[in-house]
Structure formats: structure tokens, C-alpha cells
Design a protein around this motif. Structure first.
Motif, PDB file in Angstrom:
ATOM      1  N   ASN A 127       0.978  -1.211  -0.103  1.00 57.77           N
ATOM      2  CA  ASN A 127       0.229   0.132   0.006  1.00 57.77           C
ATOM      3  C   ASN A 127       0.914   1.223   0.060  1.00 57.77           C
ATOM      4  O   ASN A 127       1.536   1.574   0.887  1.00 57.77           O
ATOM      5  CB  ASN A 127      -0.930   0.036   1.431  1.00 57.77           C
ATOM      6  N   TRP A 129      -0.027   4.283   0.450  1.00 58.52           N
ATOM      7  CA  TRP A 129      -0.491   5.221   1.495  1.00 58.52           C
ATOM      8  C   TRP A 129      -0.099   4.671   2.723  1.00 58.52           C
ATOM      9  O   TRP A 129      -0.144   5.759   3.785  1.00 58.52           O
ATOM     10  CB  TRP A 129      -1.803   5.489   1.176  1.00 58.52           C
ATOM     11  N   SER A 130       0.394   3.601   3.098  1.00 57.79           N
ATOM     12  CA  SER A 130       0.665   3.174   4.537  1.00 57.79           C
ATOM     13  C   SER A 130       2.215   3.633   5.028  1.00 57.79           C
ATOM     14  O   SER A 130       3.230   3.548   4.409  1.00 57.79           O
ATOM     15  CB  SER A 130       0.692   1.709   4.647  1.00 57.79           C
ATOM     16  N   PRO A 182      -7.725   2.497   4.588  1.00 56.04           N
ATOM     17  CA  PRO A 182      -6.565   2.435   3.684  1.00 56.04           C
ATOM     18  C   PRO A 182      -4.957   2.738   4.191  1.00 56.04           C
ATOM     19  O   PRO A 182      -4.344   3.081   3.277  1.00 56.04           O
ATOM     20  CB  PRO A 182      -6.983   3.791   2.876  1.00 56.04           C
ATOM     21  N   LEU A 183      -4.749   2.580   5.552  1.00 56.54           N
ATOM     22  CA  LEU A 183      -3.545   2.835   6.047  1.00 56.54           C
ATOM     23  C   LEU A 183      -2.882   1.697   6.413  1.00 56.54           C
ATOM     24  O   LEU A 183      -1.688   1.522   6.653  1.00 56.54           O
ATOM     25  CB  LEU A 183      -3.042   4.112   7.044  1.00 56.54           C
ATOM     26  N   ARG A 187      -2.057  -3.928   0.013  1.00 52.39           N
ATOM     27  CA  ARG A 187      -3.565  -3.600  -0.693  1.00 52.39           C
ATOM     28  C   ARG A 187      -3.809  -4.800  -1.487  1.00 52.39           C
ATOM     29  O   ARG A 187      -2.838  -5.128  -2.271  1.00 52.39           O
ATOM     30  CB  ARG A 187      -3.421  -2.164  -1.478  1.00 52.39           C
TER      31      ARG A 187
END
Length: 214
Positions: A127, A129-130, A182-183, A187
């Protein structure tokens, strides 16, 4: 005293060889093992990173191929490269666990070719955005939008993505459950191969512009 020989070849990929990355791969395998168990008993293909340890594999459904990245191709149940040595429309599920960016379009095209209509492709990506990714940028390369572009180019129907794994520290997640948060570290994109429905020829009366009376 001679120097000890390294366990990997010079220049070989070290993606996902770190402790945090190996822990993440194990969480993903546990989550996917439960999801594959609910799928029909169709043949499957699982492509994993090069650093995958054979002893960490769960026991997925039978009649499948488990491969990992090796040199310029794959090794495991069989040793092969691209294109895959499989016939068209022969697999019910294909798992891509953090695939390398090289030949991404060709790999997705091959996966779409070997999937049956209604078959699923399970794509695991780090991910971007993590905050978890910041722990080791080289070991955990970020995922780009190119994979979804390749999937859509092959006519695959993409479901809403879910996220698994830790959001920051390596705190244990019971049951390796998925979340919409979403963190989290990984994904998961699930894409389904949709076949074209046959088109029935229009009745002769309709072709002349008149429909039959009700």
C-alpha cells in the motif's frame, strides 16, 4: 580461512527478504488461504516473491502450482518463464503476491489468458499510502497505478480494494482479517475475468423495424 559463500547468487533480488516483509507475506498467505478455501475446487496458480520460504506456505486447495521468482523466470512446482506453459482457460484462480514490475503487462495478459470465465486474479501490492512502507523502502517497493491499467486493458472487472496487515507496528491481527482502512500495509486487488455473453440474432420482424404485437 576462505570467506563463506553467500546463500544467494550475486545480483539476485532481495525483495521481501527482511523480517518485516516476511511477516507481512505470512499474514497475506493466512488471509488468502481462508478465501481460497471458499472457492470452487478449480486448478490455481500462485506466484510469490523470490524470498518466500517453502516452509511458510499454508495448505491451499489441491490441483495447483506454487511458484516463486527465480532469475529471469519462476521456480517451484515447475520451472518456467513467460509465456506460461499452460493452456487457455484452465485456471480458476491466479495469485500474484507482490510481483516485480518487469514484464507487468505481459504477466497480466498471461494471467487473463489462463483464467476461465469467472476466474479471479488476486493481486497483493504494498500500500503506497501506508506508513508501514517507510520502514524499509527498498525491501517493500510501493505499488503503482499501472497494475490496474493492465488489468482493465485485458477486460478484467476490478472489485473494490481491501487492505490487510498492520497499519504501523507489527501488532498481531487476529485471523488476518481484511479491512477498508486505507493505511494498512497491504493492498489487495481482486479482478474477475468476465466472458462476453452470446448475442442472439434479432427476429426477422424486428429487423424490418416492426415488433410483434403483445
Amino acid at each position: 580461512m576462505p570467506a563463506a559463500a553467500p546463500s544467494r547468487q550475486p545480483g539476485a533480488s532481495i525483495r521481501f527478504s527482511g523480517r518485516e516483509a516476511q511477516w507481512l507475506l505470512a499474514e497475506e498467505r493466512r488471509w488468502l488461504d481462508a478465501n481460497l478455501a471458499s472457492r470452487p475446487a478449480r486448478p490455481w496458480l500462485w506466484l510469490a516473491p523470490a524470498a518466500t520460504a517453502a516452509g511458510d506456505w499454508p495448505t491451499p486447495p489441491p490441483r495447483g502450482l506454487r511458484l516463486h521468482e527465480h532469475a529471469d523466470g519462476y521456480a517451484g512446482t515447475v520451472r518456467c518463464g513467460l509465456p506460461l506453459p499452460l493452456p487457455n482457460d484452465c485456471l480458476g484462480d491466479v495469485v500474484l503476491q507482490h510481483p516485480g514490475a518487469r514484464d507487468a503487462a505481459v504477466l497480466v495478459e498471461e494471467c487473463a489468458r489462463v483464467l476461465v470465465d469467472g476466474g479471479r486474479l488476486w493481486l497483493f501490492l504494498v500500500n503506497p499510502w501506508s506508513p508501514y512502507r517507510w520502514r524499509s523502502p527498498r525491501d517493500l517497493p510501493a505499488a503503482g497505478a499501472a497494475w490496474q491499467h493492465h488489468l482493465r486493458a485485458q477486460g478484467m472487472q476490478i472489485d473494490t480494494a481491501c487492505f490487510i496487515g498492520p497499519s504501523w507496528r507489527m501488532a498481531k491481527v487476529e485471523g488476518a482479517q481484511a479491512s477498508a482502512w486505507p493505511l494498512r500495509a497491504c493492498r489487495v486487488i481482486v479482478a474477475e475475468k468476465r466472458g462476453l455473453a452470446p448475442v442472439v440474432p434479432a427476429p426477422p420482424a424486428w429487423r424490418r423495424g416492426t415488433a410483434p404485437a403483445a
